[in-house]
Design a protein around this motif. Structure first.
Motif, PDB file in Angstrom:
ATOM      1  N   UNK A  24      14.527 -91.893 -22.950  1.00 18.37           N
ATOM      2  CA  UNK A  24      14.049 -92.201 -24.298  1.00 18.37           C
ATOM      3  C   UNK A  24      14.558 -91.172 -25.302  1.00 18.37           C
ATOM      4  N   UNK A  25      15.799 -90.685 -25.108  1.00 18.07           N
ATOM      5  CA  UNK A  25      16.379 -89.739 -26.041  1.00 18.07           C
ATOM      6  C   UNK A  25      15.859 -88.323 -25.897  1.00 18.07           C
ATOM      7  N   UNK A  26      15.105 -88.047 -24.849  1.00 21.31           N
ATOM      8  CA  UNK A  26      14.518 -86.725 -24.626  1.00 21.31           C
ATOM      9  C   UNK A  26      14.922 -86.268 -23.235  1.00 21.31           C
ATOM     10  N   UNK A  27      15.255 -84.977 -23.147  1.00 15.87           N
ATOM     11  CA  UNK A  27      15.655 -84.450 -21.841  1.00 15.87           C
ATOM     12  C   UNK A  27      14.502 -84.594 -20.847  1.00 15.87           C
ATOM     13  N   UNK A  28      14.856 -85.009 -19.630  1.00 15.25           N
ATOM     14  CA  UNK A  28      13.860 -85.216 -18.574  1.00 15.25           C
ATOM     15  C   UNK A  28      14.354 -84.548 -17.298  1.00 15.25           C
ATOM     16  N   UNK A  29      13.462 -84.448 -16.322  1.00 15.22           N
ATOM     17  CA  UNK A  29      13.824 -83.908 -15.010  1.00 15.22           C
ATOM     18  C   UNK A  29      13.249 -84.820 -13.938  1.00 15.22           C
ATOM     19  N   UNK A  30      13.914 -84.840 -12.780  1.00 16.88           N
ATOM     20  CA  UNK A  30      13.382 -85.550 -11.629  1.00 16.88           C
ATOM     21  C   UNK A  30      12.430 -84.619 -10.900  1.00 16.88           C
ATOM     22  N   UNK A  31      11.235 -85.070 -10.655  1.00 17.26           N
ATOM     23  CA  UNK A  31      10.217 -84.210 -10.060  1.00 17.26           C
ATOM     24  C   UNK A  31       9.538 -84.977  -8.929  1.00 17.26           C
ATOM     25  N   UNK A  32       9.480 -84.361  -7.734  1.00 17.52           N
ATOM     26  CA  UNK A  32       8.808 -84.994  -6.610  1.00 17.52           C
ATOM     27  C   UNK A  32       7.320 -85.127  -6.894  1.00 17.52           C
ATOM     28  N   UNK A  33       6.762 -86.246  -6.472  1.00 16.69           N
ATOM     29  CA  UNK A  33       5.321 -86.406  -6.649  1.00 16.69           C
ATOM     30  C   UNK A  33       4.539 -85.375  -5.840  1.00 16.69           C
ATOM     31  N   UNK A  34       5.114 -84.914  -4.724  1.00 13.77           N
ATOM     32  CA  UNK A  34       4.439 -83.864  -3.948  1.00 13.77           C
ATOM     33  C   UNK A  34       4.307 -82.578  -4.758  1.00 13.77           C
ATOM     34  N   UNK A  35       5.270 -82.329  -5.654  1.00 13.76           N
ATOM     35  CA  UNK A  35       5.181 -81.130  -6.498  1.00 13.76           C
ATOM     36  C   UNK A  35       4.018 -81.267  -7.470  1.00 13.76           C
ATOM     37  N   UNK A  36       3.868 -82.462  -8.048  1.00 16.47           N
ATOM     38  CA  UNK A  36       2.712 -82.681  -8.928  1.00 16.47           C
ATOM     39  C   UNK A  36       1.415 -82.588  -8.131  1.00 16.47           C
ATOM     40  N   UNK A  37       1.466 -83.049  -6.880  1.00 15.24           N
ATOM     41  CA  UNK A  37       0.288 -82.903  -6.034  1.00 15.24           C
ATOM     42  C   UNK A  37      -0.035 -81.443  -5.780  1.00 15.24           C
ATOM     43  N   UNK A  38       1.000 -80.628  -5.562  1.00 16.48           N
ATOM     44  CA  UNK A  38       0.773 -79.191  -5.350  1.00 16.48           C
ATOM     45  C   UNK A  38       0.160 -78.559  -6.592  1.00 16.48           C
ATOM     46  N   UNK A  39       0.639 -78.977  -7.792  1.00 15.31           N
ATOM     47  CA  UNK A  39       0.053 -78.471  -9.031  1.00 15.31           C
ATOM     48  C   UNK A  39      -1.418 -78.850  -9.123  1.00 15.31           C
ATOM     49  N   UNK A  40      -1.708 -80.123  -8.816  1.00 13.64           N
ATOM     50  CA  UNK A  40      -3.115 -80.577  -8.852  1.00 13.64           C
ATOM     51  C   UNK A  40      -3.964 -79.739  -7.898  1.00 13.64           C
ATOM     52  N   UNK A  41      -3.454 -79.492  -6.699  1.00 16.50           N
ATOM     53  CA  UNK A  41      -4.212 -78.710  -5.706  1.00 16.50           C
ATOM     54  C   UNK A  41      -4.477 -77.298  -6.226  1.00 16.50           C
ATOM     55  N   UNK A  50     -13.156 -80.012 -12.692  1.00 15.06           N
ATOM     56  CA  UNK A  50     -13.396 -80.426 -14.066  1.00 15.06           C
ATOM     57  C   UNK A  50     -12.326 -79.881 -14.998  1.00 15.06           C
ATOM     58  N   UNK A  51     -11.983 -78.602 -14.836  1.00 16.92           N
ATOM     59  CA  UNK A  51     -10.951 -78.007 -15.691  1.00 16.92           C
ATOM     60  C   UNK A  51      -9.586 -78.598 -15.356  1.00 16.92           C
ATOM     61  N   UNK A  52      -9.332 -78.854 -14.062  1.00 17.30           N
ATOM     62  CA  UNK A  52      -8.064 -79.484 -13.683  1.00 17.30           C
ATOM     63  C   UNK A  52      -7.929 -80.851 -14.349  1.00 17.30           C
ATOM     64  N   UNK A  53      -9.042 -81.571 -14.409  1.00 14.62           N
ATOM     65  CA  UNK A  53      -9.001 -82.888 -15.048  1.00 14.62           C
ATOM     66  C   UNK A  53      -8.671 -82.771 -16.537  1.00 14.62           C
ATOM     67  N   UNK A  54      -9.218 -81.768 -17.203  1.00 16.68           N
ATOM     68  CA  UNK A  54      -8.925 -81.555 -18.622  1.00 16.68           C
ATOM     69  C   UNK A  54      -7.435 -81.292 -18.813  1.00 16.68           C
ATOM     70  N   UNK A  55      -6.887 -80.375 -17.985  1.00 12.18           N
ATOM     71  CA  UNK A  55      -5.475 -79.989 -18.148  1.00 12.18           C
ATOM     72  C   UNK A  55      -4.555 -81.183 -17.892  1.00 12.18           C
ATOM     73  N   UNK A  56      -4.785 -81.903 -16.801  1.00 12.98           N
ATOM     74  CA  UNK A  56      -3.900 -83.014 -16.448  1.00 12.98           C
ATOM     75  C   UNK A  56      -4.058 -84.180 -17.413  1.00 12.98           C
ATOM     76  N   UNK A  57      -5.273 -84.414 -17.911  1.00 10.75           N
ATOM     77  CA  UNK A  57      -5.471 -85.488 -18.894  1.00 10.75           C
ATOM     78  C   UNK A  57      -4.736 -85.160 -20.187  1.00 10.75           C
ATOM     79  N   UNK A  58      -4.855 -83.908 -20.635  1.00 12.66           N
ATOM     80  CA  UNK A  58      -4.161 -83.514 -21.866  1.00 12.66           C
ATOM     81  C   UNK A  58      -2.640 -83.513 -21.664  1.00 12.66           C
TER      82      UNK A  58
END
Length: 713
Positions: A24-41, A50-58
């Motif tokens: 969409x005209x903006x630089x992007x990166x390919x990111x494994x979903x496991x990496x996002x899972x590690x961030x969530x963990x 609760x705070x994790x939900x705030x950060x990920x929702x925002x």
């Protein structure tokens, strides 16, 4: 263009040769979903769900809001309805989930909007199930945030996406409804907090509190294991509070012929011969009562079935006021007992025992007659007492020794004459003008023709040995805490990077909002985000110190002129203002040997000592730097005129995280790092108080081995 005509390849451009992808005209990166899972963990376990939900929702809200701003340039939607339907298409193109839009309601006159649909194969639900199992609530936080951000941009009003069903809690699919924030039913009003700014500073303070509490919990177990070094030649062991063996190092297992599998079934009394088992069992009871280190001489059986006399040195491991176990050493005293036996026999046989004992033994020897007065002292004993040998004859212990030491010798004297046995004991002797010496005393009844005529004692100077034990304990403590510090630093750095990055991204987004610079409310947000970044950088500096404290690496050494190096560094400190307000005196001996050191690391130690001296004197006063030759190298001393080191502080100044500075002025790692650096440089660092007031720190810098006999002109 309708949303279903929007093509993936019209939005994405791959440029692998440039290491870039545009979406969409903006630089992007390919990111494994496991990496996002590690961030969530990390977020959930570190800051809470609760705070994790705030950060990920925002985070999802920001992504959706930005995609909505970029999409019209590619889609050219015909209507608002088609524009808002483009959001699910872009979401699918990103690999987030399969999106099915169920209905879209647009009432532009009343400003009322509503949209509903389903998500299937949500990556977020998949990762949550993998890491945490089934949840009690909806878990597609970034998806809901994305939908809210995209719709809020399209409709130019606050929109909130509510997830009614979720695969993460066991539903067949994720069902959602997008509505005006003002239309949220009371049960959904709590969702507003997930779109509000997050006070990261308070959360970091909470995190620091948890780290501090975890550190305190580890201190109790650190006491148990700090002396348990697998490769030590001495036998080292740890016991459960019940006396059951928890650990026995390799030297002990090899010497006694015990396999690791046998240890859990054994107790301390099982290691000694049957005649000593009752004493070993009572030994632990006496330690539990006294709550202090205690010794016991026993006999063990080695792997070949031969008896071996051993001295057990055991101390309790405390957690708070409760004993949770014991740690100890078992030292082979065969040679020592043999020497003492031969000494006693030899002294009983020889007519002129005084001179002959003095000729063959370097330990201090004394004899007390039946009245408890010295009838003989050899030259070493006289030296330790600080009087000529002839003046000591006829004196009582109390006349020549410290009160506590005299009482201990007299108590042993009475016990020996009563026929009682006992282990060696320790006393402290302080001759006038000489440093205190710690002695280990073994004694026996001296008899002639079966009748006692006194007590003979052999005192061995163990001052150096105790200092080595203290240094070894310090090194063990630093090593254990270094590993812990390194792990904590690495764990904290990752969320800190995210905190700083999100704060920077939020600042950029805020500045792009029309009228942001003239709106005073945005000034508050801007200041808050700046504070977040400053505090994140402060935490980053602390973790950098933790990593520096924990490093273990070979240090390159070079031969340097110590006087020239120190003179140049002090001049540099004046240029950068480090010594502003201080009067720094440099005193150099005329004949300093060359030293083998690392100038950069030595500069770090000297800089820290100068800074600490200035802090001790509140930035004003005299600091003396003295260089003089010493045995095996050069001694560098830094002396200040401050209040000195209080009692109880000197023994802990090199401990990690120990500081007397006010909160916010120090982490307690500076002198610990200096201690580690001097160890790596093959030297040592010591400290104490000056008689005239103030503190002194002394660095011993080893001389160059190749030119140890040469001196600088």
């Amino acid at each position: 263009m309708r949303a279903d005509q929007l093509d993936f390849y019209s939005l994405v451009e791959f440029a692998p040769d440039r290491g870039a992808i545009e979406f969409s005209g903006r630089r992007a990166i390919l990111l494994h979903t496991d990496a996002m899972g590690a961030l969530r963990k990390e977020l959930v376990e570190t800051l809470g769900a609760d705070i994790a939900k705030v950060i990920l929702t925002r985070y999802g809200f920001s992504c959706g809001h930005e995609d909505a701003g970029l999409l019209p340039g590619f889609m050219h939607p015909d209507t608002v309805e088609e524009f808002v339907r483009g959001g699910p298409r872009v979401h699918m193109f990103s690999g987030i989930a399969e999106v099915e839009t169920h209905s879209v309601e647009v009432d532009r006159e009343r400003g009322h909007y509503r949209m509903s649909g389903f998500w299937r194969h949500s990556y977020e639900a998949e990762q949550h199930l993998r890491l945490f199992g089934r949840s009690d609530e909806a878990v597609c936080w970034t998806l809901a945030g994305y939908a809210s951000g995209f719709a809020s941009y399209v409709f130019q009003t606050d929109m909130i996406c509510v997830e009614h069903a979720c695969e993460g809690r066991g539903d067949d699919r994720c069902a959602w409804t997008l509505m005006n924030a003002t239309d949220c039913a009371p049960e959904f009003s709590g969702l507003r907090k997930y779109f509000q700014p997050l006070n990261i500073k308070d959360r970091i303070n909470v995190l620091e509190g948890k780290v501090y509490e975890r550190t305190r919990e580890l201190e109790a177990s650190e006491q148990r294991y700090r002396n348990l070094i697998e490769d030590l030649p001495e036998m080292v062991f740890a016991l459960h509070v019940s006396g059951r063996m928890l650990q026995l190092n390799k030297a002990g297992r090899t010497r006694l012929g015990i396999s690791p599998e046998q240890l859990p079934r054994m107790r301390l009394k099982d290691l000694v011969l049957p005649a000593y088992r009752t004493a070993a069992a009572n030994f632990l009871k006496s330690i539990a009562t006294a709550r202090t280190a205690t010794r016991l001489d026993v006999v063990m059986c080695d792997a070949e079935g031969c008896p071996v006399p051993m001295r057990l040195q055991v101390e309790p491991v405390l957690k708070g006021d409760r004993i949770v176990g014991y740690s100890g050493l078992a030292i082979d005293i065969t040679a020592q007992q043999e020497r003492e036996r031969k000494l006693t026999e030899y002294a009983a046989r020889l007519e002129n025992r005084e001179q002959q004992i003095q000729d063959i033994i370097n330990d201090a020897v004394y004899i007390l007659d039946l009245d408890g007065r010295f009838s003989f002292v050899n030259a070493r004993m006289a030296e330790l007492l600080g009087v000529p040998a002839d003046r000591a004859i006829g004196c009582s212990c109390g006349e020549l020794m410290l009160h506590s030491s005299a009482q201990r010798v007299e108590r042993d004297f009475r016990r020996r004459l009563n026929g009682e046995c006992g282990p060696p004991f320790e006393i402290m002797l302080a001759a006038s003008g000489a440093p205190n010496r710690l002695l280990e005393v073994s004694s026996a009844v001296l008899s002639t023709d079966g009748g006692p005529e006194g007590v003979i004692g052999v005192a061995r100077d163990i001052t150096a040995r105790r200092e080595m034990e203290r240094q070894l304990a310090q090194a063990n403590r630093l090593s254990s805490l270094g590993q812990f510090a390194s792990g904590i630093a690495h764990e904290i750095n990752n969320p800190l990077g995210l905190v700083s990055g999100f704060a920077e991204e939020l600042q950029a987004l805020m500045e792009a909002i029309p009228g942001a610079r003239s709106n005073p409310d945005f000034d508050v947000l801007r200041q808050g985000l700046t504070t977040i970044q400053e505090q994140a950088q402060r935490c980053k500096a602390i973790t950098d110190n933790l990593l520096l404290f924990s490093r273990k690496q070979a240090v390159p050494l070079e031969v340097v002129d110590a006087g020239m190096l120190v003179r140049e560094r002090l001049s540099a400190y004046r240029d950068i203002g480090l010594t502003r307000g201080l009067e720094v005196d440099l005193s150099l001996d005329a004949a300093l040997p060359r030293i083998a050191t690392n100038p950069t690391l030595l500069d770090q130690v000297l800089r820290n000592l100068i800074r600490n001296a200035g802090d001790a004197m509140n930035g004003a006063g005299r600091v003396s730097v003295i260089l003089r030759p010493a045995e095996g190298g050069v001694d560098l001393e830094v002396l200040d005129e401050g209040p000195g080191l209080p009692a109880g502080v000197i023994d802990h100044v090199f401990d990690p995280f120990f500081t007397t500075k006010a909160p916010g002025r120090g982490t307690g790692l500076g002198l610990s790092i200096c201690y580690g650096i001097m160890t790596e440089l093959g030297g040592r660092i010591e400290c104490g108080n000056r008689p005239e007031g103030g503190a002194w720190f002394r660095l011993h810098l080893p001389a160059d081995a190749a030119g140890a006999d040469t001196s600088m002109p």
